[in-house]
Write a protein that holds these residues in place. Sequence first.
Motif, PDB file in Angstrom:
ATOM      1  N   GLU A  74       0.815  -1.222   0.000  1.00  0.00           N
ATOM      2  CA  GLU A  74       0.000   0.000   0.000  1.00  0.00           C
ATOM      3  C   GLU A  74       0.853   1.279   0.000  1.00  0.00           C
ATOM      4  N   ARG A  75       2.182   1.128   0.086  1.00  0.00           N
ATOM      5  CA  ARG A  75       3.029   2.320   0.259  1.00  0.00           C
ATOM      6  C   ARG A  75       3.439   2.977  -1.050  1.00  0.00           C
ATOM      7  N   ASN A  76       3.319   2.257  -2.147  1.00  0.00           N
ATOM      8  CA  ASN A  76       3.787   2.724  -3.466  1.00  0.00           C
ATOM      9  C   ASN A  76       5.264   3.113  -3.460  1.00  0.00           C
ATOM     10  N   VAL A  77       6.047   2.193  -2.891  1.00  0.00           N
ATOM     11  CA  VAL A  77       7.494   2.353  -2.835  1.00  0.00           C
ATOM     12  C   VAL A  77       8.087   1.180  -3.606  1.00  0.00           C
ATOM     13  N   ALA A  78       9.056   1.449  -4.487  1.00  0.00           N
ATOM     14  CA  ALA A  78       9.687   0.350  -5.233  1.00  0.00           C
ATOM     15  C   ALA A  78      11.062   0.074  -4.650  1.00  0.00           C
ATOM     16  N   MET A  79      11.382  -1.209  -4.526  1.00  0.00           N
ATOM     17  CA  MET A  79      12.672  -1.559  -3.934  1.00  0.00           C
ATOM     18  C   MET A  79      13.479  -2.399  -4.914  1.00  0.00           C
ATOM     19  N   VAL A  80      14.761  -2.063  -5.061  1.00  0.00           N
ATOM     20  CA  VAL A  80      15.669  -2.849  -5.899  1.00  0.00           C
ATOM     21  C   VAL A  80      16.766  -3.396  -4.997  1.00  0.00           C
ATOM     22  N   PHE A  81      16.934  -4.724  -5.025  1.00  0.00           N
ATOM     23  CA  PHE A  81      17.905  -5.371  -4.145  1.00  0.00           C
ATOM     24  C   PHE A  81      19.166  -5.740  -4.909  1.00  0.00           C
ATOM     25  N   GLN A  82      20.198  -6.134  -4.179  1.00  0.00           N
ATOM     26  CA  GLN A  82      21.438  -6.530  -4.844  1.00  0.00           C
ATOM     27  C   GLN A  82      21.288  -7.847  -5.595  1.00  0.00           C
ATOM     28  N   ASN A  83      20.401  -8.708  -5.133  1.00  0.00           N
ATOM     29  CA  ASN A  83      20.277 -10.002  -5.810  1.00  0.00           C
ATOM     30  C   ASN A  83      19.152 -10.012  -6.852  1.00  0.00           C
ATOM     31  N   TYR A  84      18.706  -8.825  -7.246  1.00  0.00           N
ATOM     32  CA  TYR A  84      17.734  -8.607  -8.329  1.00  0.00           C
ATOM     33  C   TYR A  84      16.330  -9.135  -8.022  1.00  0.00           C
ATOM     34  N   ALA A  85      16.221 -10.300  -7.349  1.00  0.00           N
ATOM     35  CA  ALA A  85      14.915 -10.870  -7.021  1.00  0.00           C
ATOM     36  C   ALA A  85      14.008 -11.007  -8.245  1.00  0.00           C
ATOM     37  N   LEU A  86      14.569 -11.472  -9.362  1.00  0.00           N
ATOM     38  CA  LEU A  86      13.746 -11.723 -10.555  1.00  0.00           C
ATOM     39  C   LEU A  86      13.166 -13.132 -10.471  1.00  0.00           C
ATOM     40  N   TYR A  87      12.038 -13.336 -11.138  1.00  0.00           N
ATOM     41  CA  TYR A  87      11.456 -14.688 -11.207  1.00  0.00           C
ATOM     42  C   TYR A  87      12.150 -15.449 -12.329  1.00  0.00           C
ATOM     43  N   PRO A  88      12.857 -16.549 -12.019  1.00  0.00           N
ATOM     44  CA  PRO A  88      13.677 -17.223 -13.041  1.00  0.00           C
ATOM     45  C   PRO A  88      12.856 -17.860 -14.157  1.00  0.00           C
ATOM     46  N   HIS A  89      11.600 -18.242 -13.865  1.00  0.00           N
ATOM     47  CA  HIS A  89      10.803 -18.935 -14.877  1.00  0.00           C
ATOM     48  C   HIS A  89      10.032 -17.976 -15.766  1.00  0.00           C
ATOM     49  N   LEU A  90      10.050 -16.677 -15.452  1.00  0.00           N
ATOM     50  CA  LEU A  90       9.330 -15.702 -16.279  1.00  0.00           C
ATOM     51  C   LEU A  90      10.297 -15.002 -17.229  1.00  0.00           C
ATOM     52  N   THR A  91       9.788 -14.581 -18.377  1.00  0.00           N
ATOM     53  CA  THR A  91      10.619 -13.814 -19.322  1.00  0.00           C
ATOM     54  C   THR A  91      10.881 -12.422 -18.732  1.00  0.00           C
ATOM     55  N   VAL A  92      11.795 -11.711 -19.376  1.00  0.00           N
ATOM     56  CA  VAL A  92      12.079 -10.327 -18.980  1.00  0.00           C
ATOM     57  C   VAL A  92      10.783  -9.518 -19.008  1.00  0.00           C
ATOM     58  N   SER A  93      10.045  -9.669 -20.086  1.00  0.00           N
ATOM     59  CA  SER A  93       8.796  -8.931 -20.240  1.00  0.00           C
ATOM     60  C   SER A  93       7.828  -9.228 -19.089  1.00  0.00           C
ATOM     61  N   ASP A  94       7.665 -10.513 -18.764  1.00  0.00           N
ATOM     62  CA  ASP A  94       6.734 -10.873 -17.689  1.00  0.00           C
ATOM     63  C   ASP A  94       7.256 -10.426 -16.323  1.00  0.00           C
ATOM     64  N   ASN A  95       8.578 -10.474 -16.137  1.00  0.00           N
ATOM     65  CA  ASN A  95       9.139  -9.983 -14.875  1.00  0.00           C
ATOM     66  C   ASN A  95       8.817  -8.508 -14.673  1.00  0.00           C
ATOM     67  N   ILE A  96       9.001  -7.725 -15.755  1.00  0.00           N
ATOM     68  CA  ILE A  96       8.744  -6.279 -15.638  1.00  0.00           C
ATOM     69  C   ILE A  96       7.248  -6.023 -15.409  1.00  0.00           C
ATOM     70  N   ALA A  97       6.417  -6.920 -15.977  1.00  0.00           N
ATOM     71  CA  ALA A  97       4.963  -6.720 -15.893  1.00  0.00           C
ATOM     72  C   ALA A  97       4.378  -7.082 -14.523  1.00  0.00           C
ATOM     73  N   VAL A  98       5.149  -7.821 -13.711  1.00  0.00           N
ATOM     74  CA  VAL A  98       4.572  -8.342 -12.459  1.00  0.00           C
ATOM     75  C   VAL A  98       3.891  -7.269 -11.605  1.00  0.00           C
ATOM     76  N   PRO A  99       4.574  -6.148 -11.288  1.00  0.00           N
ATOM     77  CA  PRO A  99       3.898  -5.179 -10.403  1.00  0.00           C
ATOM     78  C   PRO A  99       2.644  -4.577 -11.031  1.00  0.00           C
ATOM     79  N   LEU A 100       2.624  -4.461 -12.375  1.00  0.00           N
ATOM     80  CA  LEU A 100       1.428  -3.901 -13.032  1.00  0.00           C
ATOM     81  C   LEU A 100       0.288  -4.909 -13.003  1.00  0.00           C
ATOM     82  N   ALA A 101       0.632  -6.191 -13.240  1.00  0.00           N
ATOM     83  CA  ALA A 101      -0.397  -7.236 -13.214  1.00  0.00           C
ATOM     84  C   ALA A 101      -0.998  -7.339 -11.810  1.00  0.00           C
ATOM     85  N   MET A 102      -0.116  -7.225 -10.791  1.00  0.00           N
ATOM     86  CA  MET A 102      -0.612  -7.326  -9.415  1.00  0.00           C
ATOM     87  C   MET A 102      -1.586  -6.184  -9.108  1.00  0.00           C
ATOM     88  N   ARG A 103      -1.287  -5.030  -9.679  1.00  0.00           N
ATOM     89  CA  ARG A 103      -2.102  -3.865  -9.346  1.00  0.00           C
ATOM     90  C   ARG A 103      -3.352  -3.757 -10.217  1.00  0.00           C
TER      91      ARG A 103
END
Length: 380
Positions: A74-103
Amino acid sequence: MQGLSIKSISRHFGAVRALDNVSLDVAAGEFVALVGPSGCGKSTLMRIVAGIETADAGSLSIGSRDVTALRAAERNVAMVFQNYALYPHLTVSDNIAVPLAMRRLSAVERFPLFGRVMPGLAQKRAAIAIDVLKAAQSLGLDALLDRKPGQLSGGQRQRVALARAIVRHPDAFLMDEPLSNLDAALRVQTRREIVEIHRRVGAATLYVTHDQSEALTMADRVAVMQAGQILQVSSPEAIYHDPQDIRVATFIGSPRINLISAEADAAGHVHIAGRPSGLHAAPGPVTIAIRPENLRLASSGITCVAEGFEFLGDSLLLHARHMASDEALVVRLPPNMPRPHAGEAIQLTFEAEHALLFDQNGKRVALRNHPAHSQELTLA
Ligand code: ATP
């Protein structure tokens, strides 16, 4: 645009005071680097701001919203970590889309099979795809949208993590050592990219690093943290040239700032190893701190023994030892200087305006030299 305001945050883990009454403001559009040694509480503070850790006391607001009690989502704050925290099974496109799909999509709409037949869903997905493409293009990722994270370099992965952070237009960015997994050359390149993204996006950014050169080169202001407390928040120039605490002076700068024990007598004359230095301060013991580039060889001054050299290409570091106090000193010299021999006695001097004085508690004290007298010290 919104600012971020951290007010009197404290957090204990058992007997460990991870954060002790920490306050910090990041103005709208500002980039603040939080720098400090390992274990000083940087990540704990970031996690509390992100809403994935709770504080024992204190409050947090973004713009005029008090978000202390809000969940991370609910805070509308984006966090970027050192270990990237990407989903390995999703494409780049789907990884970037995750926060938009969730919202923007309901749980059912996100389900791939049901999703296809739901009214209005195609438009929603198309809008997400456009935003994903824009974010990817702004980071030079458009040719990589169909790859999986495992098929990307470290720098590319970090750019995907950044794209995922900017795609949802957060009110604030939190970055926790985002470059630490990259090699040196890529780190320098990516730090410029992050500064550039920040300039374009403009959101208040809090950037954690233990790397002082990253903090000094990237930030509008630098907050130096130690043992759960913020010691100073200033511009990079002021943090380097005008530290108010000896812990800030010694943490920032490489090689470390030189420390010379001294004493100001009742009349305010500062003596180094019992000899008048020409500096003036309030009576009592003081530590004189001088950057290596502000010490130089002279015909009279602090008597030292030359111990060795390090050739750095653009400069030469002379390691010396103060004979009277046994304190180690480092001098940065031009690279082609004639070098004294190891073991040779040398004299070092500095100009009064470059001396930073600290009291016994490590707090900066004023130099009382009259400007007219401050050009050259005899240190005789
Ligand atoms: P680093 O640069 O090494 O990541 P940091 O500055 O981010 O360090 P924190 O991770 O915030 O430091 O930790 C601050 C202090 O709190 C440390 O002494 C750490 O051991 C302690 N700490 C952090 N999280 C916990 C926890 N979940 N349980 C117990 N102690 C913790």
